[in-house]
Design an enzyme around this catalytic site. Sequence first.
Site, PDB file in Angstrom:
ATOM      1  N   ASN A  31       0.806  -1.239   0.000  1.00 22.23           N
ATOM      2  CA  ASN A  31       0.000   0.000   0.000  1.00 22.23           C
ATOM      3  C   ASN A  31       0.836   1.284   0.000  1.00 22.23           C
ATOM      4  O   ASN A  31       0.276   2.365  -0.119  1.00 22.23           O
ATOM      5  CB  ASN A  31      -1.003   0.017   1.168  1.00 22.23           C
ATOM      6  CG  ASN A  31      -1.964  -1.158   1.093  1.00 22.23           C
ATOM      7  OD1 ASN A  31      -2.576  -1.361   0.039  1.00 22.23           O
ATOM      8  ND2 ASN A  31      -2.069  -1.931   2.133  1.00 22.23           N
ATOM      9  N   ARG A  86      -3.380   7.961  -0.046  1.00 23.03           N
ATOM     10  CA  ARG A  86      -3.793   7.157   1.094  1.00 23.03           C
ATOM     11  C   ARG A  86      -3.709   7.953   2.402  1.00 23.03           C
ATOM     12  O   ARG A  86      -2.678   8.563   2.671  1.00 23.03           O
ATOM     13  CB  ARG A  86      -2.789   6.007   1.126  1.00 23.03           C
ATOM     14  CG  ARG A  86      -3.002   5.019   2.177  1.00 23.03           C
ATOM     15  CD  ARG A  86      -1.893   3.990   2.154  1.00 23.03           C
ATOM     16  NE  ARG A  86      -2.107   3.128   3.280  1.00 23.03           N
ATOM     17  CZ  ARG A  86      -1.154   2.489   3.920  1.00 23.03           C
ATOM     18  NH1 ARG A  86       0.091   2.588   3.508  1.00 23.03           N
ATOM     19  NH2 ARG A  86      -1.440   1.753   4.962  1.00 23.03           N
ATOM     20  N   GLU A 105      14.706   0.143  10.354  1.00 25.94           N
ATOM     21  CA  GLU A 105      13.243   0.018  10.206  1.00 25.94           C
ATOM     22  C   GLU A 105      12.648   1.421  10.141  1.00 25.94           C
ATOM     23  O   GLU A 105      13.045   2.300  10.917  1.00 25.94           O
ATOM     24  CB  GLU A 105      12.676  -0.735  11.421  1.00 25.94           C
ATOM     25  CG  GLU A 105      11.156  -0.802  11.431  1.00 25.94           C
ATOM     26  CD  GLU A 105      10.601  -1.520  12.677  1.00 25.94           C
ATOM     27  OE1 GLU A 105      11.401  -2.011  13.506  1.00 25.94           O
ATOM     28  OE2 GLU A 105       9.360  -1.553  12.809  1.00 25.94           O
ATOM     29  N   HIS A 148       9.016   3.865   9.680  1.00 24.13           N
ATOM     30  CA  HIS A 148       7.572   4.069   9.521  1.00 24.13           C
ATOM     31  C   HIS A 148       7.307   5.554   9.402  1.00 24.13           C
ATOM     32  O   HIS A 148       7.880   6.355  10.162  1.00 24.13           O
ATOM     33  CB  HIS A 148       6.804   3.501  10.720  1.00 24.13           C
ATOM     34  CG  HIS A 148       7.022   2.040  10.885  1.00 24.13           C
ATOM     35  ND1 HIS A 148       6.447   1.110  10.052  1.00 24.13           N
ATOM     36  CD2 HIS A 148       7.823   1.350  11.732  1.00 24.13           C
ATOM     37  CE1 HIS A 148       6.877  -0.093  10.398  1.00 24.13           C
ATOM     38  NE2 HIS A 148       7.713   0.023  11.411  1.00 24.13           N
ATOM     39  N   ARG A 182      -0.948   4.660  17.470  1.00 25.40           N
ATOM     40  CA  ARG A 182      -2.090   4.258  16.656  1.00 25.40           C
ATOM     41  C   ARG A 182      -2.779   3.027  17.255  1.00 25.40           C
ATOM     42  O   ARG A 182      -2.615   2.745  18.437  1.00 25.40           O
ATOM     43  CB  ARG A 182      -1.607   4.027  15.219  1.00 25.40           C
ATOM     44  CG  ARG A 182      -1.003   5.290  14.606  1.00 25.40           C
ATOM     45  CD  ARG A 182      -0.613   5.097  13.154  1.00 25.40           C
ATOM     46  NE  ARG A 182      -1.781   4.803  12.332  1.00 25.40           N
ATOM     47  CZ  ARG A 182      -1.692   4.398  11.059  1.00 25.40           C
ATOM     48  NH1 ARG A 182      -0.513   4.268  10.481  1.00 25.40           N
ATOM     49  NH2 ARG A 182      -2.789   4.157  10.360  1.00 25.40           N
TER      50      ARG A 182
HETATM   51  C1  DQA Z   1       3.443   2.228   8.130  1.00 27.93           C
HETATM   52  C2  DQA Z   1       2.638   1.884   9.393  1.00 27.93           C
HETATM   53  C3  DQA Z   1       1.929   0.538   9.233  1.00 27.93           C
HETATM   54  O1  DQA Z   1       1.187   0.236  10.410  1.00 27.93           O
HETATM   55  C4  DQA Z   1       0.963   0.589   8.074  1.00 27.93           C
HETATM   56  O2  DQA Z   1       0.352  -0.670   7.890  1.00 27.93           O
HETATM   57  C5  DQA Z   1       1.582   1.090   6.825  1.00 27.93           C
HETATM   58  C6  DQA Z   1       2.566   2.166   6.889  1.00 27.93           C
HETATM   59  C7  DQA Z   1       4.049   3.646   8.187  1.00 27.93           C
HETATM   60  O3  DQA Z   1       4.913   3.932   7.354  1.00 27.93           O
HETATM   61  O4  DQA Z   1       3.666   4.447   9.036  1.00 27.93           O
HETATM   62  O5  DQA Z   1       1.209   0.669   5.737  1.00 27.93           O
HETATM   63  O6  DQA Z   1       4.516   1.313   8.008  1.00 27.93           O
END
Ligand code: DQA
Length: 146
Positions: A12, A19, A99, A101, A108
């Site tokens: 996604n 999005r 990692e 995000h 969240r």
């Molecule tokens: C994400 C956080 C995830 O929980 C979510 O499913 C995503 C994007 C982020 O970049 O904040 O698709 O990895």
Amino acid sequence: MNNKIIIINGPNLNLLGEREQSQYGSDTLNKIKETCLKKSKELELEVEFAQSNVEGELVNIIQDARKNFDGMIINAAAFTHTSVAIRDALELFKKPIIELHISNIYKREEFRQKSLISDVVNGGIFGLGSDGYILAIISMQKLLIK
Ligand code: DQA
């Protein structure tokens, strides 16, 4: 020779920009890619960008990266919270991994507050929007020259 890093994006994230802008901002993945390429050039890193919506494809990309890359930045997106297969592949990489995000997963829903990969990576960046990608590149460069 310049160090080579791969930036891997999970499901996604190809729809960034469209999005949930309140979580992920308005930058598209292409825009983020361009900014990353510019920053890496400045830091004399070679960067490859990858995205897949498919768990097995991500596992293949991570496995193949062992041979060709010195470091990895990964936004595993939803698979962060579910994928033992991605975690196991990351453990085989044996070189620096960051990692990433875009959103603050700890602020969240409860199911997002658990990462299956945090304890097999060097470090993480979360909640700083798409700037996180640039910060991750800067940190990766430091990890690679240590
Ligand atoms: C994400 C956080 C995830 O929980 C979510 O499913 C995503 C994007 C982020 O970049 O904040 O698709 O990895």
